[in-house]
Write a protein that holds these residues in place. Structure first.
Motif, PDB file in Angstrom:
ATOM      1  N   MET A 197      19.287 -11.157  -3.811  1.00  0.00           N
ATOM      2  CA  MET A 197      20.260 -10.306  -3.123  1.00  0.00           C
ATOM      3  C   MET A 197      19.647  -8.981  -2.700  1.00  0.00           C
ATOM      4  O   MET A 197      20.241  -8.230  -1.932  1.00  0.00           O
ATOM      5  N   GLY A 198      18.455  -8.668  -3.179  1.00  0.00           N
ATOM      6  CA  GLY A 198      17.809  -7.425  -2.804  1.00  0.00           C
ATOM      7  C   GLY A 198      18.392  -6.209  -3.491  1.00  0.00           C
ATOM      8  O   GLY A 198      18.331  -5.105  -2.966  1.00  0.00           O
ATOM      9  N   ILE A 199      18.967  -6.371  -4.712  1.00  0.00           N
ATOM     10  CA  ILE A 199      19.562  -5.220  -5.401  1.00  0.00           C
ATOM     11  C   ILE A 199      18.931  -5.038  -6.777  1.00  0.00           C
ATOM     12  O   ILE A 199      19.568  -4.579  -7.709  1.00  0.00           O
TER      13      ILE A 199
ATOM     14  N   MET B 203      -1.267 -18.383  -7.071  1.00  0.00           N
ATOM     15  CA  MET B 203      -1.951 -17.420  -6.203  1.00  0.00           C
ATOM     16  C   MET B 203      -1.115 -17.137  -4.959  1.00  0.00           C
ATOM     17  O   MET B 203      -0.521 -18.035  -4.386  1.00  0.00           O
ATOM     18  N   MET B 204      -1.067 -15.858  -4.575  1.00  0.00           N
ATOM     19  CA  MET B 204      -0.383 -15.447  -3.354  1.00  0.00           C
ATOM     20  C   MET B 204      -1.216 -14.393  -2.631  1.00  0.00           C
ATOM     21  O   MET B 204      -1.807 -13.517  -3.266  1.00  0.00           O
ATOM     22  N   ALA B 205      -1.244 -14.478  -1.299  1.00  0.00           N
ATOM     23  CA  ALA B 205      -1.909 -13.442  -0.515  1.00  0.00           C
ATOM     24  C   ALA B 205      -1.158 -12.128  -0.676  1.00  0.00           C
ATOM     25  O   ALA B 205       0.067 -12.106  -0.857  1.00  0.00           O
ATOM     26  N   LEU B 206      -1.886 -11.019  -0.605  1.00  0.00           N
ATOM     27  CA  LEU B 206      -1.263  -9.714  -0.804  1.00  0.00           C
ATOM     28  C   LEU B 206      -0.206  -9.436   0.263  1.00  0.00           C
ATOM     29  O   LEU B 206       0.783  -8.744   0.002  1.00  0.00           O
ATOM     30  N   THR B 207      -0.399  -9.966   1.465  1.00  0.00           N
ATOM     31  CA  THR B 207       0.608  -9.791   2.520  1.00  0.00           C
ATOM     32  C   THR B 207       1.913 -10.492   2.153  1.00  0.00           C
ATOM     33  O   THR B 207       3.006  -9.968   2.413  1.00  0.00           O
TER      34      THR B 207
ATOM     35  N   LEU C 174       7.580 -10.152   0.001  1.00  0.00           N
ATOM     36  CA  LEU C 174       8.499 -10.582  -1.054  1.00  0.00           C
ATOM     37  C   LEU C 174       9.061  -9.392  -1.823  1.00  0.00           C
ATOM     38  O   LEU C 174      10.273  -9.298  -2.070  1.00  0.00           O
ATOM     39  N   VAL C 175       8.188  -8.457  -2.186  1.00  0.00           N
ATOM     40  CA  VAL C 175       8.610  -7.305  -2.988  1.00  0.00           C
ATOM     41  C   VAL C 175       9.543  -6.396  -2.195  1.00  0.00           C
ATOM     42  O   VAL C 175      10.585  -5.963  -2.701  1.00  0.00           O
ATOM     43  N   ASN C 176       9.208  -6.115  -0.948  1.00  0.00           N
ATOM     44  CA  ASN C 176      10.049  -5.217  -0.156  1.00  0.00           C
ATOM     45  C   ASN C 176      11.402  -5.836   0.169  1.00  0.00           C
ATOM     46  O   ASN C 176      12.396  -5.121   0.296  1.00  0.00           O
ATOM     47  N   ARG C 177      11.443  -7.142   0.311  1.00  0.00           N
ATOM     48  CA  ARG C 177      12.737  -7.789   0.521  1.00  0.00           C
ATOM     49  C   ARG C 177      13.615  -7.629  -0.721  1.00  0.00           C
ATOM     50  O   ARG C 177      14.829  -7.421  -0.628  1.00  0.00           O
ATOM     51  N   ALA C 178      12.990  -7.695  -1.887  1.00  0.00           N
ATOM     52  CA  ALA C 178      13.744  -7.557  -3.137  1.00  0.00           C
ATOM     53  C   ALA C 178      14.160  -6.114  -3.393  1.00  0.00           C
ATOM     54  O   ALA C 178      15.194  -5.865  -4.017  1.00  0.00           O
TER      55      ALA C 178
END
Length: 355
Positions: free
Chosen positions: A197-199, A236-240, A245-249
């Protein structure tokens, strides 16, 4: 009144309860008047590439008692009003109102024309420079009003976002207090709902200051957020991808790329289960500490051996990874001598190294 097909350039069009008036902006002696009673119907023409929006007005045949004008007759039964500086929507609405009410049938021409707009009950139509200045002033006031309403909506949105953050904090505290009453699976599921939900309760400079302390708290929060997504993506995940993902959250508390990199660099020093890795090509990834490089190389070798040869795109489809990470895995297997490459006009393809 009917006109021949003539182009009359920049002017001002005025609308009253009785007539439509067009006046040349430079030569005020050039004026065209059309009684609204002569209008059959009208329609809009949308703006296009290089074309302005227009209103087409279709007229009755020329009456016998027509007053002298620029043109006495024409084979065309319509006029086009071209709005190069917008305003066609409001004009079309007002014209529709006048044609529906047909006030010219009840009001003598000599009387002042009640417009029903503004604080005054009645006023005469504006003409000439005064009319133009009045229209510009009305347009400016309308623009100011729209801007004010937009900022009010933005303020309300910010207030609602703060309320939602407070709700998420409250729920997070309740989860901590009632840890024994809520199972671990339910807790993880509920936190994932909050994240989607991004909160989520984001670490910000306002709450944790700046500098090293801020990056330490941010790194710990990233460790909690990224654990499940990394396990779902093979470790593993690319930094991009992590950045998106983080900014959406985080919702409206967006994170800068520099802060993300600095926080990821602290994973190992804080003994978190993640680490930041930089490949020889410069690609930066976040991976689990438990992620085995040997397994990654073995997986690449097995897939290439089964298929005979693979490109990065084909390998990405097999594993469900991004093309960028798939290529890095193939390059890593090549670096240790398990694969070799064929770089041709068809692209980069990897084969088992039989030498």
């Amino acid at each position: 009144m009917l006109l021949i097909r003539a182009k009359l350039d920049v002017g001002v069009v005025l609308l009253s309860t009785h007539r439509l008036l067009w006046r040349d902006q430079k030569n005020h002696e050039c004026c065209i008047c059309i009684p609204l009673s002569q209008v059959i119907f009208f329609e809009e023409q949308a703006a296009g590439i290089g074309k302005s929006a227009k209103i087409v007005i279709y007229l009755h045949p020329v009456p016998e008692n027509k007053e002298p004008g620029p043109y006495q007759q024409s084979k065309y039964s319509f006029i086009k009003l071209s709005f190069k500086e917008h305003g066609q929507i409001e004009f079309y609405r007002r014209l529709t109102e006048e044609m529906t009410q047909k006030r010219w049938e009840n009001t003598p021409v000599s009387q002042p024309i009640p417009t029903g707009v503004g604080p005054k009950a009645a006023r005469t139509r504006a003409v000439g420079i005064v009319g133009i200045e009045r229209k510009l002033e009305e347009k400016r006031k309308e623009t100011d009003k729209n801007i004010s309403e937009a900022f009010e909506d933005l303020s309300k949105l910010m207030e609602k976002a703060k309320e939602m953050v407070e709700v998420s904090k409250s729920i997070a505290n309740k989860i901590k207090d009632k840890q024994g009453d809520i199972t671990e699976d339910e807790t993880i599921r509920f936190k994932s709902y909050l994240l989607s939900m991004g909160i989520a309760n984001p670490v910000t400079r306002e709450t944790h200051g700046s500098g090293t302390q801020y990056h330490i708290q941010l790194a710990r929060q990233l460790g909690d957020i990224l654990q499940a997504p990394l396990e779902e993506r093979g470790g593993m995940m690319a930094l991009t991808e992590v950045y998106c993902l983080v900014n959406r959250a985080r919702g409206m508390e967006l994170l800068s790329p520099e802060d993300l990199v600095n926080a990821c660099k602290m994973f190992e020093s804080l003994k978190l289960p993640l680490r930041l890795r930089v490949f020889d090509s410069g690609v930066m990834v976040v991976q689990l500490q438990s992620h085995s490089e040997e397994e990654m190389i073995a997986s690449a070798l097995d897939n290439v051996s089964d298929k005979g040869s693979l490109t990065a795109e084909e390998f990405a489809k097999l594993l469900g990874l991004s093309v960028l990470l798939s290529k890095e895995r193939l390059l890593l297997a090549e670096k240790v001598g398990h694969l070799c490459r064929d770089d041709s006009v068809e692209g980069l393809r990897f084969y088992p190294n039989l030498f």
